[in-house]
Each structure stands twice: as structure tokens, then as C-alpha cells.
Motif scaffolding. Structure first.
Motif, PDB file in Angstrom:
ATOM      1  N   PRO A 136      92.400 143.162 -42.168  1.00  0.00           N
ATOM      2  CA  PRO A 136      91.912 142.105 -43.060  1.00  0.00           C
ATOM      3  C   PRO A 136      90.595 141.534 -42.537  1.00  0.00           C
ATOM      4  N   GLY A 137      89.917 140.798 -43.386  1.00  0.00           N
ATOM      5  CA  GLY A 137      88.664 140.221 -42.916  1.00  0.00           C
ATOM      6  C   GLY A 137      87.928 139.441 -43.980  1.00  0.00           C
ATOM      7  N   LEU A 138      86.616 139.350 -43.802  1.00  0.00           N
ATOM      8  CA  LEU A 138      85.728 138.591 -44.678  1.00  0.00           C
ATOM      9  C   LEU A 138      84.689 139.521 -45.295  1.00  0.00           C
ATOM     10  N   THR A 139      84.277 139.169 -46.496  1.00  0.00           N
ATOM     11  CA  THR A 139      83.173 139.854 -47.160  1.00  0.00           C
ATOM     12  C   THR A 139      82.132 138.813 -47.560  1.00  0.00           C
ATOM     13  N   VAL A 140      80.877 139.080 -47.200  1.00  0.00           N
ATOM     14  CA  VAL A 140      79.777 138.184 -47.554  1.00  0.00           C
ATOM     15  C   VAL A 140      78.752 138.992 -48.342  1.00  0.00           C
ATOM     16  N   VAL A 141      78.472 138.572 -49.567  1.00  0.00           N
ATOM     17  CA  VAL A 141      77.479 139.231 -50.411  1.00  0.00           C
ATOM     18  C   VAL A 141      76.286 138.298 -50.570  1.00  0.00           C
ATOM     19  N   VAL A 142      75.104 138.763 -50.202  1.00  0.00           N
ATOM     20  CA  VAL A 142      73.883 137.955 -50.310  1.00  0.00           C
ATOM     21  C   VAL A 142      72.830 138.761 -51.058  1.00  0.00           C
ATOM     22  N   ASP A 143      71.894 138.041 -51.680  1.00  0.00           N
ATOM     23  CA  ASP A 143      70.851 138.707 -52.454  1.00  0.00           C
ATOM     24  C   ASP A 143      69.671 137.767 -52.626  1.00  0.00           C
ATOM     25  N   ASP A 144      68.548 138.358 -53.097  1.00  0.00           N
ATOM     26  CA  ASP A 144      67.346 137.569 -53.361  1.00  0.00           C
ATOM     27  C   ASP A 144      67.613 136.557 -54.462  1.00  0.00           C
ATOM     28  N   ALA A 145      66.734 135.539 -54.521  1.00  0.00           N
ATOM     29  CA  ALA A 145      66.803 134.580 -55.622  1.00  0.00           C
ATOM     30  C   ALA A 145      66.426 135.285 -56.920  1.00  0.00           C
ATOM     31  N   PRO A 146      67.031 134.909 -58.046  1.00  0.00           N
ATOM     32  CA  PRO A 146      66.687 135.561 -59.317  1.00  0.00           C
ATOM     33  C   PRO A 146      65.250 135.253 -59.728  1.00  0.00           C
ATOM     34  N   GLY A 147      64.648 136.157 -60.500  1.00  0.00           N
ATOM     35  CA  GLY A 147      63.275 135.957 -60.956  1.00  0.00           C
ATOM     36  C   GLY A 147      62.314 136.886 -60.253  1.00  0.00           C
ATOM     37  N   ASP A 148      61.034 136.714 -60.560  1.00  0.00           N
ATOM     38  CA  ASP A 148      59.980 137.572 -60.023  1.00  0.00           C
ATOM     39  C   ASP A 148      59.116 136.837 -59.008  1.00  0.00           C
ATOM     40  N   SER A 149      59.710 135.949 -58.255  1.00  0.00           N
ATOM     41  CA  SER A 149      58.945 135.188 -57.273  1.00  0.00           C
ATOM     42  C   SER A 149      58.387 136.101 -56.193  1.00  0.00           C
ATOM     43  N   GLN A 150      57.111 135.888 -55.839  1.00  0.00           N
ATOM     44  CA  GLN A 150      56.480 136.649 -54.775  1.00  0.00           C
ATOM     45  C   GLN A 150      56.591 135.936 -53.425  1.00  0.00           C
ATOM     46  N   ASP A 151      57.245 134.793 -53.408  1.00  0.00           N
ATOM     47  CA  ASP A 151      57.414 134.029 -52.177  1.00  0.00           C
ATOM     48  C   ASP A 151      58.466 134.712 -51.312  1.00  0.00           C
ATOM     49  N   SER A 152      58.102 135.063 -50.087  1.00  0.00           N
ATOM     50  CA  SER A 152      59.035 135.755 -49.195  1.00  0.00           C
ATOM     51  C   SER A 152      60.251 134.902 -48.880  1.00  0.00           C
ATOM     52  N   ARG A 153      60.127 133.581 -49.040  1.00  0.00           N
ATOM     53  CA  ARG A 153      61.266 132.712 -48.756  1.00  0.00           C
ATOM     54  C   ARG A 153      62.356 132.841 -49.812  1.00  0.00           C
ATOM     55  N   ARG A 208      75.861 143.694 -48.756  1.00  0.00           N
ATOM     56  CA  ARG A 208      77.284 143.415 -48.602  1.00  0.00           C
ATOM     57  C   ARG A 208      77.658 143.568 -47.129  1.00  0.00           C
ATOM     58  N   VAL A 209      78.043 142.464 -46.521  1.00  0.00           N
ATOM     59  CA  VAL A 209      78.409 142.445 -45.101  1.00  0.00           C
ATOM     60  C   VAL A 209      79.911 142.228 -45.000  1.00  0.00           C
ATOM     61  N   GLU A 210      80.599 143.147 -44.321  1.00  0.00           N
ATOM     62  CA  GLU A 210      82.043 143.048 -44.166  1.00  0.00           C
ATOM     63  C   GLU A 210      82.387 142.924 -42.693  1.00  0.00           C
ATOM     64  N   ILE A 212      85.927 142.716 -40.022  1.00  0.00           N
ATOM     65  CA  ILE A 212      87.361 142.711 -39.782  1.00  0.00           C
ATOM     66  C   ILE A 212      87.662 141.590 -38.801  1.00  0.00           C
ATOM     67  N   THR A 213      88.418 140.609 -39.272  1.00  0.00           N
ATOM     68  CA  THR A 213      88.725 139.433 -38.473  1.00  0.00           C
ATOM     69  C   THR A 213      89.855 138.675 -39.148  1.00  0.00           C
ATOM     70  N   ASP A 214      90.342 137.628 -38.533  1.00  0.00           N
ATOM     71  CA  ASP A 214      91.343 136.788 -39.179  1.00  0.00           C
ATOM     72  C   ASP A 214      90.680 136.080 -40.358  1.00  0.00           C
ATOM     73  N   PRO A 215      91.092 136.372 -41.590  1.00  0.00           N
ATOM     74  CA  PRO A 215      90.346 135.865 -42.738  1.00  0.00           C
ATOM     75  C   PRO A 215      90.377 134.353 -42.910  1.00  0.00           C
ATOM     76  N   GLU A 216      91.511 133.733 -42.644  1.00  0.00           N
ATOM     77  CA  GLU A 216      91.637 132.302 -42.912  1.00  0.00           C
ATOM     78  C   GLU A 216      90.848 131.468 -41.902  1.00  0.00           C
ATOM     79  N   THR A 217      91.140 131.652 -40.632  1.00  0.00           N
ATOM     80  CA  THR A 217      90.473 130.834 -39.616  1.00  0.00           C
ATOM     81  C   THR A 217      88.988 131.178 -39.524  1.00  0.00           C
ATOM     82  N   THR A 246      87.581 136.224 -48.739  1.00  0.00           N
ATOM     83  CA  THR A 246      88.522 136.899 -47.839  1.00  0.00           C
ATOM     84  C   THR A 246      89.007 138.190 -48.485  1.00  0.00           C
ATOM     85  N   VAL A 247      89.370 139.163 -47.649  1.00  0.00           N
ATOM     86  CA  VAL A 247      89.844 140.464 -48.113  1.00  0.00           C
ATOM     87  C   VAL A 247      91.100 140.826 -47.327  1.00  0.00           C
ATOM     88  N   LYS A 248      92.108 141.352 -48.036  1.00  0.00           N
ATOM     89  CA  LYS A 248      93.364 141.683 -47.368  1.00  0.00           C
ATOM     90  C   LYS A 248      93.231 142.903 -46.462  1.00  0.00           C
TER      91      LYS A 248
END
Length: 267
Positions: A136-153, A208-210, A212-217, A246-248
């Protein structure tokens, strides 16, 4: 009552009706002295020039076609040879791994001390990415901000992923993958122009970053780490995607780049 004389405007209309062709033009036609409009001559010259250019292009392409075909065949042959060589090396590596496992099993024996050593080796293999793991563990999904911004931030950078992964290690992750790439102590996460690479292999968004760890704590502790605060701020201030769940059960393959490089006998 005598008829009224036509007005001057009517005289002009009557003249146009009676003589629709200008007298001067009619005389020129009769004398065979009408000049061909210049635009027709210019159009003909442009058409001839375009025809010459197209003909030259067709001739060059037809001459270069055999060379391009030969280069393509050569490239295909080289790719096939490289793939065959890679398959042979992979087969050889699998055979060596099996040989190593057999030698290790025969050297350890079957007593309690050997079993404990085998357990420690298995844990070390899982921790450094040399063995597949499931749990079991955690899954973290991250992505750029929506739109056509040229700002690297507004875009996910290699630094952002590094902080995220370090936060997962901090809360006790036993194994981590980024877009399916298993991380090991030798793994690097770097930027290469507009792309992000993991072990010098480009990955695409969303990320997508996964782990394997105790999901709750781990989920509770992660939001309090520097990584959790960092990504919470990016989501609020820059509108970037940040989803933690969390993922089983998660299954991770071993890192193919991890190989046994040094070994020594037990003292």
C-alpha cells in the motif's frame, strides 16, 4: 405642338447608344494597331518561371530519392542490429542475475543466521531498487497550471519533483516511482531544456509519483513536511495541479539500471 428639343444629357445617351465603341479604338482595330495588354505578357513570364522551378525541383527530388531510400534502409538495419544487441545483453544480464542468486543461496546455507542475512539482503534490494516490491502507499499527481502561461513558475520544474520525492522519503517511503520509473540511490531528477528527465529518460506531464508506505500516517505527516507545504502553496498561488491520495496496493518493478558492482566474502 412642335416636338421638344432633347436636353444635353439626352444627346450624350443617344451618342452612347448609337456608337458603343470609341471611334479612336475602332480606328485602331481597323488598322491592326491594338497593343496586347502588358499584364498578359507578365503573367506568361511568371507562369514560365514557375514551370521551370517546378521542373528543376522534380528533377532534384527524383535524383535524391535513391540516396534517401538507401539511407533509410541503412538506418532501419542499424536500429534492428542495436535492438538485437540489446536483447542479447538483457538475456545475458538475466542469466548472470540467476547465477548470482544461486551462488548466494548456496553460500548462505539454510540455518537461522543465513535466513536472517537473506532477509536483510532482500530488504536492502527493495530499498535500493534492485528488487520489485508490492504494498500500500500514496499517489501524488502534479501538473502545470492550466493555460498558455510562459511563466516558468506556472510549470512543474525538476526542483519541484525533487522536493516532492524527498518529502515522501522523509515520511518513510520504502520505494518511489516517478511516471513508472523506479528510483534508487543513483537516480537523478534533472531538467533538460523544456523536459524533465529521470535517470536521463524524459518524462511527460502530468507527473505521477507513487510511494510504498503506510498510507494513513504518511498522508498526515506528508502535508506537514516542507514538500507538502511547498506543493500546497504552488496549488493555491499558481493554480498548479496537486492531488494526494492513498492506494491499497502498488506494484513497482526493479530499476533495470541497478546491478551488483562489488561483493566480498563474509568475515
Amino acid at each position: 405642338m412642335p416636338p421638344r428639343a432633347p436636353a444635353a444629357s439626352m444627346d450624350l445617351l443617344l451618342q452612347i447608344v448609337k456608337e458603343p465603341v470609341d471611334p479612336g479604338y475602332a480606328e485602331a482595330v481597323a488598322a491592326g494597331r491594338t497593343a496586347r495588354p502588358r499584364w498578359r505578357l507578365g503573367f506568361a513570364l511568371v507562369a514560365i518561371l514557375i514551370g521551370i522551378m517546378v521542373s528543376v525541383s522534380v528533377v532534384k527530388n527524383s535524383q535524391a530519392a535513391p540516396e534517401i531510400a538507401d539511407e533509410r534502409r541503412e538506418l532501419i538495419t542499424r536500429i534492428a542490429q542495436a535492438e538485437a544487441e540489446q536483447d542479447q545483453l538483457r538475456t545475458r544480464a538475466d542469466a548472470l542475475d540467476a547465477e548470482i542468486e544461486g551462488l548466494r543461496a548456496s553460500a548462505l546455507g539454510g540455518d537461522a543466521e543465513a535466513k536472517e542475512l537473506e532477509r536483510r539482503i532482500a530488504l536492502a534490494d527493495a530499498a535500493n531498487g534492485a528488487a520489485p516490491v508490492t504494498g500500500p502507499g500514496l499517489t501524488v499527481v502534479v501538473d502545470d497550471a492550466p493555460g498558455d502561461s510562459q511563466d516558468s513558475r506556472d510549470r512543474v520544474l525538476d526542483l519541484d519533483l525533487q522536493i516532492l520525492v524527498n518529502g515522501l522519503w522523509q515520511v518513510g517511503a520504502e520505494a518511489v516511482t516517478v511516471n513508472g520509473h523506479r528510483l534508487s540511490p543513483l537516480t537523478s531528477i534533472r531538467g533538460a531544456g523544456e523536459a524533465i528527465t529521470v535517470d536521463y529518460r524524459s518524462i511527460t506531464r502530468p507527473y505521477r509519483v507513487e510511494a510504498i508506505t503506510d498510507p494513513e500516517t504518511s498522508q498526515q505527516h506528508f502535508v506537514q513536511t516542507h514538500a507538502g507545504v511547498w506543493w500546497n502553496e504552488l496549488a493555491k498561488s499558481r493554480g498548479m495541479r496537486y492531488e494526494l491520495s492513498t492506494v491499497k496496493e502498488i506494484t513497482m518493478d526493479a530499476d533495470p539500471g541497478i546491478n551488483l558492482r562489488h561483493a566480498r566474502g563474509a568475515q
